[in-house]
Every structure is written in structure tokens, then in C-alpha cells.
Design an enzyme around this catalytic site. Structure first.
Site, PDB file in Angstrom:
ATOM      1  N   HIS A 185      -2.231  -6.410 -11.112  1.00 28.02           N
ATOM      2  CA  HIS A 185      -2.531  -6.798 -12.494  1.00 28.02           C
ATOM      3  C   HIS A 185      -1.842  -8.112 -12.907  1.00 28.02           C
ATOM      4  O   HIS A 185      -1.037  -8.145 -13.829  1.00 28.02           O
ATOM      5  CB  HIS A 185      -2.236  -5.675 -13.481  1.00 28.02           C
ATOM      6  CG  HIS A 185      -0.897  -5.001 -13.386  1.00 28.02           C
ATOM      7  ND1 HIS A 185       0.284  -5.680 -13.225  1.00 28.02           N
ATOM      8  CD2 HIS A 185      -0.555  -3.693 -13.450  1.00 28.02           C
ATOM      9  CE1 HIS A 185       1.277  -4.812 -13.208  1.00 28.02           C
ATOM     10  NE2 HIS A 185       0.794  -3.601 -13.333  1.00 28.02           N
ATOM     11  N   ASP A 239      -6.439  -1.211 -13.528  1.00 26.26           N
ATOM     12  CA  ASP A 239      -5.233  -0.730 -14.205  1.00 26.26           C
ATOM     13  C   ASP A 239      -5.605   0.115 -15.420  1.00 26.26           C
ATOM     14  O   ASP A 239      -4.895   0.127 -16.431  1.00 26.26           O
ATOM     15  CB  ASP A 239      -4.299  -1.877 -14.606  1.00 26.26           C
ATOM     16  CG  ASP A 239      -2.918  -1.372 -15.029  1.00 26.26           C
ATOM     17  OD1 ASP A 239      -2.550  -0.248 -14.649  1.00 26.26           O
ATOM     18  OD2 ASP A 239      -2.229  -2.106 -15.755  1.00 26.26           O
ATOM     19  N   LYS A 296       4.038   1.935  -3.829  1.00 23.19           N
ATOM     20  CA  LYS A 296       4.070   1.151  -5.055  1.00 23.19           C
ATOM     21  C   LYS A 296       5.508   0.880  -5.493  1.00 23.19           C
ATOM     22  O   LYS A 296       6.305   1.806  -5.622  1.00 23.19           O
ATOM     23  CB  LYS A 296       3.330   1.936  -6.159  1.00 23.19           C
ATOM     24  CG  LYS A 296       3.260   1.240  -7.502  1.00 23.19           C
ATOM     25  CD  LYS A 296       2.421  -0.022  -7.453  1.00 23.19           C
ATOM     26  CE  LYS A 296       2.561  -0.835  -8.726  1.00 23.19           C
ATOM     27  NZ  LYS A 296       1.675  -0.387  -9.792  1.00 23.19           N
ATOM     28  N   HIS A 332       4.365  -3.901  -9.104  1.00 24.61           N
ATOM     29  CA  HIS A 332       4.375  -4.228 -10.533  1.00 24.61           C
ATOM     30  C   HIS A 332       5.359  -5.381 -10.682  1.00 24.61           C
ATOM     31  O   HIS A 332       6.568  -5.170 -10.661  1.00 24.61           O
ATOM     32  CB  HIS A 332       4.774  -3.029 -11.397  1.00 24.61           C
ATOM     33  CG  HIS A 332       4.769  -3.365 -12.867  1.00 24.61           C
ATOM     34  ND1 HIS A 332       3.801  -2.917 -13.741  1.00 24.61           N
ATOM     35  CD2 HIS A 332       5.592  -4.163 -13.594  1.00 24.61           C
ATOM     36  CE1 HIS A 332       4.040  -3.416 -14.949  1.00 24.61           C
ATOM     37  NE2 HIS A 332       5.125  -4.169 -14.892  1.00 24.61           N
ATOM     38  N   HIS A 372      -3.583   7.050 -22.124  1.00 24.44           N
ATOM     39  CA  HIS A 372      -2.517   7.729 -22.882  1.00 24.44           C
ATOM     40  C   HIS A 372      -3.193   8.430 -24.056  1.00 24.44           C
ATOM     41  O   HIS A 372      -4.171   7.892 -24.601  1.00 24.44           O
ATOM     42  CB  HIS A 372      -1.512   6.717 -23.448  1.00 24.44           C
ATOM     43  CG  HIS A 372      -0.698   6.025 -22.401  1.00 24.44           C
ATOM     44  ND1 HIS A 372       0.464   6.550 -21.873  1.00 24.44           N
ATOM     45  CD2 HIS A 372      -0.875   4.842 -21.772  1.00 24.44           C
ATOM     46  CE1 HIS A 372       0.961   5.733 -20.970  1.00 24.44           C
ATOM     47  NE2 HIS A 372       0.168   4.686 -20.881  1.00 24.44           N
ATOM     48  N   LEU A 390       1.141  -3.342 -20.073  1.00 21.24           N
ATOM     49  CA  LEU A 390       2.118  -4.147 -19.347  1.00 21.24           C
ATOM     50  C   LEU A 390       1.542  -4.512 -17.985  1.00 21.24           C
ATOM     51  O   LEU A 390       0.914  -3.653 -17.361  1.00 21.24           O
ATOM     52  CB  LEU A 390       3.431  -3.373 -19.182  1.00 21.24           C
ATOM     53  CG  LEU A 390       4.228  -3.229 -20.485  1.00 21.24           C
ATOM     54  CD1 LEU A 390       5.372  -2.246 -20.318  1.00 21.24           C
ATOM     55  CD2 LEU A 390       4.751  -4.597 -20.949  1.00 21.24           C
ATOM     56  N   ALA A 435       2.293   1.802 -23.324  1.00 20.38           N
ATOM     57  CA  ALA A 435       1.593   0.672 -22.709  1.00 20.38           C
ATOM     58  C   ALA A 435       0.487   1.183 -21.801  1.00 20.38           C
ATOM     59  O   ALA A 435       0.731   2.056 -20.966  1.00 20.38           O
ATOM     60  CB  ALA A 435       2.575  -0.163 -21.905  1.00 20.38           C
ATOM     61  N   HIS A 469      -4.872   4.545 -12.806  1.00 16.09           N
ATOM     62  CA  HIS A 469      -4.041   5.701 -13.163  1.00 16.09           C
ATOM     63  C   HIS A 469      -4.971   6.840 -13.573  1.00 16.09           C
ATOM     64  O   HIS A 469      -5.670   6.721 -14.580  1.00 16.09           O
ATOM     65  CB  HIS A 469      -3.115   5.354 -14.336  1.00 16.09           C
ATOM     66  CG  HIS A 469      -2.218   4.196 -14.037  1.00 16.09           C
ATOM     67  ND1 HIS A 469      -0.964   4.339 -13.493  1.00 16.09           N
ATOM     68  CD2 HIS A 469      -2.413   2.855 -14.167  1.00 16.09           C
ATOM     69  CE1 HIS A 469      -0.415   3.144 -13.308  1.00 16.09           C
ATOM     70  NE2 HIS A 469      -1.289   2.229 -13.706  1.00 16.09           N
ATOM     71  N   LEU A 470      -4.967   7.912 -12.789  1.00 19.50           N
ATOM     72  CA  LEU A 470      -5.825   9.058 -13.110  1.00 19.50           C
ATOM     73  C   LEU A 470      -5.051  10.154 -13.829  1.00 19.50           C
ATOM     74  O   LEU A 470      -5.647  11.063 -14.394  1.00 19.50           O
ATOM     75  CB  LEU A 470      -6.471   9.621 -11.838  1.00 19.50           C
ATOM     76  CG  LEU A 470      -7.402   8.662 -11.073  1.00 19.50           C
ATOM     77  CD1 LEU A 470      -7.878   9.302  -9.767  1.00 19.50           C
ATOM     78  CD2 LEU A 470      -8.597   8.253 -11.935  1.00 19.50           C
ATOM     79  N   ARG A 471      -3.687  10.083 -13.786  1.00 17.00           N
ATOM     80  CA  ARG A 471      -2.805  11.130 -14.335  1.00 17.00           C
ATOM     81  C   ARG A 471      -3.054  12.447 -13.592  1.00 17.00           C
ATOM     82  O   ARG A 471      -3.582  12.435 -12.486  1.00 17.00           O
ATOM     83  CB  ARG A 471      -2.987  11.287 -15.861  1.00 17.00           C
ATOM     84  CG  ARG A 471      -2.961   9.984 -16.651  1.00 17.00           C
ATOM     85  CD  ARG A 471      -1.685   9.186 -16.514  1.00 17.00           C
ATOM     86  NE  ARG A 471      -1.670   8.069 -17.474  1.00 17.00           N
ATOM     87  CZ  ARG A 471      -1.016   6.929 -17.292  1.00 17.00           C
ATOM     88  NH1 ARG A 471      -0.327   6.709 -16.188  1.00 17.00           N
ATOM     89  NH2 ARG A 471      -1.041   5.996 -18.226  1.00 17.00           N
ATOM     90  N   ASN A 488       2.558   7.057 -10.393  1.00 18.39           N
ATOM     91  CA  ASN A 488       3.600   7.194 -11.439  1.00 18.39           C
ATOM     92  C   ASN A 488       3.367   8.427 -12.307  1.00 18.39           C
ATOM     93  O   ASN A 488       3.252   8.342 -13.521  1.00 18.39           O
ATOM     94  CB  ASN A 488       3.718   5.903 -12.273  1.00 18.39           C
ATOM     95  CG  ASN A 488       2.457   5.534 -13.024  1.00 18.39           C
ATOM     96  OD1 ASN A 488       1.355   5.890 -12.616  1.00 18.39           O
ATOM     97  ND2 ASN A 488       2.606   4.814 -14.125  1.00 18.39           N
ATOM     98  N   HIS A 546      -6.694  -0.342  -8.299  1.00 16.42           N
ATOM     99  CA  HIS A 546      -5.490   0.010  -9.090  1.00 16.42           C
ATOM    100  C   HIS A 546      -5.930   0.855 -10.283  1.00 16.42           C
ATOM    101  O   HIS A 546      -6.481   0.315 -11.245  1.00 16.42           O
ATOM    102  CB  HIS A 546      -4.793  -1.266  -9.582  1.00 16.42           C
ATOM    103  CG  HIS A 546      -3.553  -1.015 -10.387  1.00 16.42           C
ATOM    104  ND1 HIS A 546      -2.387  -1.710 -10.190  1.00 16.42           N
ATOM    105  CD2 HIS A 546      -3.281  -0.153 -11.406  1.00 16.42           C
ATOM    106  CE1 HIS A 546      -1.462  -1.295 -11.040  1.00 16.42           C
ATOM    107  NE2 HIS A 546      -1.990  -0.341 -11.795  1.00 16.42           N
TER     108      HIS A 546
HETATM  109  N1  LIG Z   1      -0.306  -0.979 -17.275  1.00 14.39           N
HETATM  110  C1  LIG Z   1       0.280  -0.269 -18.211  1.00 14.39           C
HETATM  111  O1  LIG Z   1       0.490  -0.769 -19.303  1.00 14.39           O
HETATM  112  N2  LIG Z   1       0.642   1.026 -18.005  1.00 14.39           N
HETATM  113  C2  LIG Z   1       0.569   1.758 -16.772  1.00 14.39           C
HETATM  114  C3  LIG Z   1       1.669   1.412 -15.824  1.00 14.39           C
HETATM  115  C4  LIG Z   1       1.491   0.077 -15.126  1.00 14.39           C
HETATM  116  O2  LIG Z   1       0.512  -0.149 -14.422  1.00 14.39           O
HETATM  117  O3  LIG Z   1       2.357  -0.800 -15.259  1.00 14.39           O
HETATM  118  C5  LIG Z   1       0.620   3.251 -17.098  1.00 14.39           C
HETATM  119  O4  LIG Z   1       0.862   4.064 -16.183  1.00 14.39           O
HETATM  120  O5  LIG Z   1       0.376   3.626 -18.251  1.00 14.39           O
HETATM  121 ZN   LIG Z   2      -1.029   0.269 -13.484  1.00 13.48          ZN
HETATM  122 ZN   LIG Z   3       2.073  -1.925 -13.536  1.00 12.92          ZN
END
Ligand SMILES: NC(=O)N[C@@H](CC(=O)O)C(=O)O
Ligand SMILES: [Zn+2]
Ligand SMILES: [Zn+2]
Length: 351
Positions: free
Chosen positions: A178, A251, A103, A140, A255, A223, A267, A20-22, A46, A18
Site C-alpha cells: 500500500h 488493503d 508480513k 507495512h 471495521h 494507514l 484506520a 484483510h478478511l478478519r 493481523n 493485500h
Molecule cells: N490499512 C489500514 O488502515 N488498516 C489495516 C492495517 C494495515 O494494512 O496497515 C487494518 O487491518 O485495519
Molecule cells: Zn493492510
Molecule cells: Zn498496513
């Protein structure tokens, strides 16, 4: 115990189930960090706009691969973003394009989730297609009902959404992502099959006090939000138990620093640059370093039905300072534990 603690810890190269690479310039930072730590990663969809077609997932995968440093093996495993109207036909195209999972974000539950699901009934034909095609559902697991206390949203989600979903789709393989509560641990332990959970390093290391030590600390805000100590302990017990239903998912969620240190801070905790080091710290504190390999490297591929990695990596017990920030496009990115000293350090991986 402590004088028998090892200086070196060698394990099968792990995967991140899990992350997030953006996109865009962010990939130049996030991809090398994740690729230095993990052989494969389940890449969250996302983005803005979200990844909702097989073609978008394939194109995103190419942009990620273009950011992998030369000589490093890193395989992004792609996911689609479930919406109220993701067509069932797209599921077959997704499987053919190598997408492994879809997802579920309840609409409004977390970062970039406004296109998420408003009513599970709208997704039933798509979930049937996933069950048939063998794609996993990643969840999620928080309700968005403002009447529900933020610390209870995971437990209420299990009861209101996950329980009926598992009854309606008994053959669908589901990962509750998560997890943050004892309720989630017990729910996963009680499920006979087809249900597993990922656990982040930060939820193993911290309870909700970390958000408020000496003032509000936005880099600890994610989150689902950090919970009470009793929940953290339940997560550590699950992760270190050897139960194959629990495995690693960072996770890691970058940001820009100025948007975390903000009146309405985003978050997400950025843990990718030292992910394995942070997990090692949590497992060591539990006296369970011998259980790290199964959690980090074996249970995930087994649940997804993918081969285990064959390379090995070595962690060394040696203090080092994590950088205080990284460039992130035009912005700065501050990792969790920025500028602090870590106990373990990942050495180069070996074939
Ligand atoms: N975990 C987080 O707080 N943020 C994640 C989204 C997610 O996994 O819920 C994100 O994309 O920034
Ligand atoms: Zn996530
Ligand atoms: Zn999440």
C-alpha cells in the site's frame, strides 16, 4: 478520447495481493465480497491474536474456505505475522503448509500491530530462513517514531529500515505494501530486482483533502494516511505505466461502523465490494483503461511466481448505487463510497 471509451472491459480475472478478511462472523461478509471480485487473495495475518504458526494459518485458511459461496473459485494465499521471536524453523513448516509470505508490521504502526517487530535485528535469523525457503516479505512501510511527522513516515521507513534490509538480504523478495508517496514509487523503480509494491484503489482516487471535505470523514482514514495530490499523481503514473513492479492490493480493511465513527476511529477503508470498479474509475480518469489488466491480473502472479488466472471477467459501464452498509457480525460495515453511484460494474466472471 471520451467518445472512443468502451462500454465493456474484459480482462483476465484479477487477484488481490493485500486484503484483510478478519475472522469469525466477519468472514460471512468479507469472503463473499472478495471472492466475487478476485480469484486469489493474499490474506493479512493481523488477527487478534496474530497468525504466527503454520498450523494457525492452515486453520484460518479452512475457516475462509468454509465461507466461500458455492460455485465460486477463490483461493486464499496465507501469510504469517513476523514478531521479534518467530522461530526460523516455523518458516519451513509454513512453506510446507502452503504459506507464501510473512508480513512485517513495525510494532504500533497500524491496526493490530502491537505484536509487531520492535527491532529488525531480532528477526534476522527468520529472514535468512525466508530467503532460503523462498517466502516473500510483505512490509507495512512506516516508522513509528513519534518524532517523525505522520506524512513522512513512509519515506523515513525506506531510508532507515528498507534500505538496510535489502542490503542485508539481497535475495529476499519484498513487497512494499500500500505505497502512498512519490518517494516509494521512485525507490521501487530504482531497485533492480526483488522489490515490488502494491497500490490501493483509494490511494489512486483520493488525496488527503478527502479526509476533511465538509467535516472529518472517518471512512477515508486508513494507514498509511492519504497524502498530497502530487503523491496521488505519482501513484497513478506508476500503476498505469505498465511497470511490472506495481500491482493491485486493495488493503480492504473492514471495521465496524461504530468504531470508525468514533472519537478514536479505526484506520482502514472497506473497498472489497466494489474494488475492481474503483480501480477502473481511477484508470479511466487517467485515460489508461488499457493498462488495468496488467496491473490487476498479470504483474502480481508474475512477481509471486504463481500462474496467471485463465478465467476472464467483464466490467460494464453502467451506473449503480453501492449499498450504504452491510451486516458485519452484530455490527454494520460501511464501504468506502457507501450509498454513492459508481460508474463501472463488475459482471459475472466467465471460464
Ligand atoms: N490499512 C489500514 O488502515 N488498516 C489495516 C492495517 C494495515 O494494512 O496497515 C487494518 O487491518 O485495519
Ligand atoms: Zn493492510
Ligand atoms: Zn498496513
Amino acid at each position: 478520447m471520451t467518445n472512443a471509451a468502451p462500454e465493456l472491459l474484459t480482462l483476465t480475472r484479477p487477484d488481490d495481493w493485500h486484503v484483510h478478511l478478519r475472522d469469525g462472523p466477519a468472514l460471512a461478509t468479507t469472503v463473499p465480497h472478495s471472492a466475487a471480485q478476485f480469484a486469489r487473495a493474499i490474506v493479512m495475518p493481523n488477527l487478534r491474536p496474530p497468525v504466527t504458526t503454520a498450523a494457525q494459518a492452515a486453520a484460518y485458511r479452512q475457516r475462509i474456505l468454509a465461507a466461500v459461496p458455492p460455485g465460486v473459485r477463490f483461493e486464499p494465499l496465507m501469510t504469517l505475522y513476523l514478531t521479534d521471536n518467530l522461530p526460523p524453523d516455523e518458516i519451513r513448516r509454513a512453506r510446507e503448509a502452503g504459506v507464501v509470505a510473512v508480513k512485517l508490521y513495525p510494532a504500533g504502526a497500524t491496526t493490530n500491530s502491537d505484536a509487531g517487530v520492535t527491532d529488525m535485528r531480532k528477526t534476522h535469523r527468520t529472514l535468512e530462513a525466508m530467503q532460503r525457503e523462498g517466502l516473500l516479505l510483505l512490509v507495512h512501510g512506516e516508522v513509528t517514531d513519534p518524532e517523525v511527522d505522520i506524512f513522512d513516515r513512509e519515506a523515513v521507513f525506506i531510508e532507515r529500515v528498507l534500505q538496510p534490509l535489502r542490503r542485508d538480504f539481497p535475495e529476499l523478495r519484498i513487497v512494499l505494501e500500500h505505497i502512498t508517496t512519490q518517494d516509494a514509487v521512485q525507490y521501487v523503480q530504482a531497485a533492480p530486482r526483488h522489490l515490488a509494491a502494491t497500490i490501493t484503489a483509494h490511494h489512486l482516487l483520493y488525496n488527503r483533502n478527502a479526509l476533511f471535505v465538509g467535516g472529518i470523514r472517518p471512512h477515508y482514514y486508513c494507514l498509511p494516511v492519504l497524502k498530497r495530490e502530487e503523491h496521488r499523481r505519482a501513484l497513478v503514473a506508476a500503476a498505469t505505466s505498465g511497470d511490472p513492479r506495481f500491482f493491485l492490493g486493495t488493503d480492504s480493511a473492514p471495521h465496524p461502523a461504530h468504531l470508525k465513527e468514533h472519537a478514536s476511529g479505526c484506520a482502514g477503508c472497506y473497498t472489497a465490494p466494489a474494488a475492481l470498479e474503483l480501480y477502473a474509475e481511477a484508470f479511466e480518469a487517467a485515460g489508461a483503461l488499457d493498462k488495468l489488466e496488467a496491473f490487476a491480473s498479470l504483474h502480481g502472479p508474475d512477481f509471486y511466481g504463481l500462474p496467471r488466472n485463465t478465467e476472464r471477467v467483464t466490467l460494464r459501464r453502467t451506473p449503480w448505487a453501492l449499498p450504504s452498509s452491510y451486516p458485519f457480525g452484530q455490527a454494520q460495515l460501511k464501504p468506502l463510497r457507501a450509498g454513492e453511484t459508481l460508474r463501472w460494474r463488475l459482471m459475472a466472471s466467465t471460464a
